[in-house]
Design a protein around this motif. Structure first.
Motif, PDB file in Angstrom:
ATOM      1  N   PHE A 157      -1.628   5.755  11.487  1.00 48.99           N
ATOM      2  CA  PHE A 157      -0.765   5.118  10.492  1.00 48.99           C
ATOM      3  C   PHE A 157       0.566   5.866  10.396  1.00 48.99           C
ATOM      4  O   PHE A 157       0.611   7.080  10.572  1.00 48.99           O
ATOM      5  N   TYR A 158       1.624   5.136  10.093  1.00 45.75           N
ATOM      6  CA  TYR A 158       2.893   5.751   9.728  1.00 45.75           C
ATOM      7  C   TYR A 158       3.005   5.696   8.205  1.00 45.75           C
ATOM      8  O   TYR A 158       2.543   4.736   7.574  1.00 45.75           O
ATOM      9  N   GLU A 159       3.623   6.715   7.620  1.00 44.53           N
ATOM     10  CA  GLU A 159       3.766   6.720   6.170  1.00 44.53           C
ATOM     11  C   GLU A 159       4.994   7.513   5.742  1.00 44.53           C
ATOM     12  O   GLU A 159       5.436   8.432   6.443  1.00 44.53           O
ATOM     13  N   SER A 160       5.523   7.133   4.600  1.00 47.54           N
ATOM     14  CA  SER A 160       6.627   7.858   3.985  1.00 47.54           C
ATOM     15  C   SER A 160       6.068   9.089   3.276  1.00 47.54           C
ATOM     16  O   SER A 160       4.971   9.040   2.712  1.00 47.54           O
ATOM     17  N   PRO A 161       6.817  10.205   3.252  1.00 42.54           N
ATOM     18  CA  PRO A 161       6.331  11.384   2.522  1.00 42.54           C
ATOM     19  C   PRO A 161       6.153  11.096   1.030  1.00 42.54           C
ATOM     20  O   PRO A 161       5.322  11.714   0.372  1.00 42.54           O
ATOM     21  N   TYR A 162       6.910  10.136   0.514  1.00 43.46           N
ATOM     22  CA  TYR A 162       6.837   9.807  -0.918  1.00 43.46           C
ATOM     23  C   TYR A 162       5.551   9.056  -1.272  1.00 43.46           C
ATOM     24  O   TYR A 162       5.127   9.055  -2.423  1.00 43.46           O
ATOM     25  N   ARG A 163       4.940   8.408  -0.270  1.00 46.36           N
ATOM     26  CA  ARG A 163       3.705   7.654  -0.525  1.00 46.36           C
ATOM     27  C   ARG A 163       2.486   8.315   0.096  1.00 46.36           C
ATOM     28  O   ARG A 163       1.382   7.774   0.028  1.00 46.36           O
ATOM     29  N   LEU A 164       2.665   9.473   0.735  1.00 48.79           N
ATOM     30  CA  LEU A 164       1.569  10.089   1.481  1.00 48.79           C
ATOM     31  C   LEU A 164       0.354  10.366   0.612  1.00 48.79           C
ATOM     32  O   LEU A 164      -0.779   9.985   0.957  1.00 48.79           O
ATOM     33  N   LEU A 165       0.538  11.038  -0.520  1.00 46.60           N
ATOM     34  CA  LEU A 165      -0.600  11.393  -1.375  1.00 46.60           C
ATOM     35  C   LEU A 165      -1.334  10.152  -1.881  1.00 46.60           C
ATOM     36  O   LEU A 165      -2.565  10.097  -1.878  1.00 46.60           O
ATOM     37  N   LYS A 166      -0.577   9.162  -2.287  1.00 46.51           N
ATOM     38  CA  LYS A 166      -1.185   7.918  -2.753  1.00 46.51           C
ATOM     39  C   LYS A 166      -2.043   7.305  -1.645  1.00 46.51           C
ATOM     40  O   LYS A 166      -3.178   6.867  -1.882  1.00 46.51           O
ATOM     41  N   THR A 167      -1.517   7.290  -0.441  1.00 44.38           N
ATOM     42  CA  THR A 167      -2.242   6.701   0.689  1.00 44.38           C
ATOM     43  C   THR A 167      -3.496   7.500   1.012  1.00 44.38           C
ATOM     44  O   THR A 167      -4.575   6.922   1.222  1.00 44.38           O
ATOM     45  N   LEU A 168      -3.392   8.819   1.050  1.00 48.37           N
ATOM     46  CA  LEU A 168      -4.561   9.651   1.345  1.00 48.37           C
ATOM     47  C   LEU A 168      -5.657   9.464   0.291  1.00 48.37           C
ATOM     48  O   LEU A 168      -6.851   9.430   0.616  1.00 48.37           O
ATOM     49  N   LYS A 169      -5.249   9.342  -0.965  1.00 46.16           N
ATOM     50  CA  LYS A 169      -6.234   9.131  -2.040  1.00 46.16           C
ATOM     51  C   LYS A 169      -6.898   7.757  -1.913  1.00 46.16           C
ATOM     52  O   LYS A 169      -8.104   7.611  -2.162  1.00 46.16           O
ATOM     53  N   GLN A 170      -6.134   6.761  -1.496  1.00 54.76           N
ATOM     54  CA  GLN A 170      -6.724   5.447  -1.246  1.00 54.76           C
ATOM     55  C   GLN A 170      -7.696   5.501  -0.071  1.00 54.76           C
ATOM     56  O   GLN A 170      -8.764   4.888  -0.116  1.00 54.76           O
ATOM     57  N   PHE A 171      -7.320   6.261   0.954  1.00 53.87           N
ATOM     58  CA  PHE A 171      -8.225   6.442   2.094  1.00 53.87           C
ATOM     59  C   PHE A 171      -9.541   7.068   1.636  1.00 53.87           C
ATOM     60  O   PHE A 171     -10.624   6.664   2.076  1.00 53.87           O
TER      61      PHE A 171
END
Length: 229
Positions: A157-171
């Motif tokens: 996946f590609y991700e913005s640093p600003y959304r990284l934590l949110k994405t990891l928590k969703q994962f």
């Protein structure tokens, strides 16, 4: 007819460009750029004085027909994006498709991209993987994640640093907090970093250390927990 050349450009280090790419950028009748200012810096660095024309996701539907006519008239045209390979989470697909539909030769040069170094460096299986690019930010995001729940291949996946934590928590919610992951940051740049571990461990790391730069997430597929990173 002319040829459409799709040319990867460095994702970080300016040296990550091929000799063939530099030659074609010099010889092309026209260079299409996602951002002429960014690409202008690259061309000046290599003393390439060629004509740049803006071609990006906001104008590609309007400019493509004229570009196709130029190719039909025999011009050779090079397409580049700000960084990496055009078409991979960057403009490029639409023009390549229209060129192919018009029997114009499309040649893509091998070269820089962020996803391949990220997965090869991750320590996770890279014999089979799927590239998911950027997830939908809102509509369809949860549906996309749920559809990957049983994916056995390594996922990129590609991700913005600003959304990284949110994405990891969703994962962690969807795939489980013990799923193995590798987060690659600033590939091919001075501060390149790879943070590996379980989702729980990597989340804890980025809660303490603010993520910065370009991000690639490499997530283990289902039933690959035995592949420790």
């Amino acid at each position: 007819m002319g040829t459409l050349y799709i040319i990867p450009t460095p994702v970080g280090n300016m040296e990550d460009i091929t000799l063939r790419a530099l030659r074609i950028l010099k010889e092309a009748d026209l260079v299409l750029a996602e951002d002429t200012r960014t690409s202008g810096n690259l061309l000046r660095h290599y003393e390439i004085n060629n004509h740049l024309m803006a071609h990006h996701k906001f104008n590609e539907h309007g400019t493509t027909s004229g570009i196709i006519e130029r190719l039909k008239a025999g011009q050779n045209i090079a397409l580049i994006s700000d960084a990496g390979t055009p078409g991979i989470s960057d403009p490029g697909f639409f023009l390549a498709r229209e060129a192919a539909r018009n029997d114009i030769e499309v040649i893509t040069l091998p070269g820089a991209t962020a996803c391949i170094p990220a997965i090869v460096s991750s320590g996770l299986p890279c014999d089979r993987f799927c590239f998911e690019g950027f997830l939908p930010q809102k509509k369809g995001r949860q549906t996309r994640l749920e559809s990957l729940k049983d994916e056995t291949r390594t996922m990129v996946f590609y991700e913005s640093p600003y959304r990284l934590l949110k994405t990891l928590k969703q994962f962690a919610e969807v795939f489980g907090a013990d799923r193995q992951v590798s987060v690659a940051r600033e590939i091919s740049k001075i501060h390149e970093e790879h943070v590996r571990g379980t989702l729980e461990e990597v989340i804890a790391h980025f809660e303490e250390t603010e993520p910065r730069g370009e991000i690639v997430i490499v997530l283990a597929g289902k039933d690959t927990k035995k592949h420790q990173v």
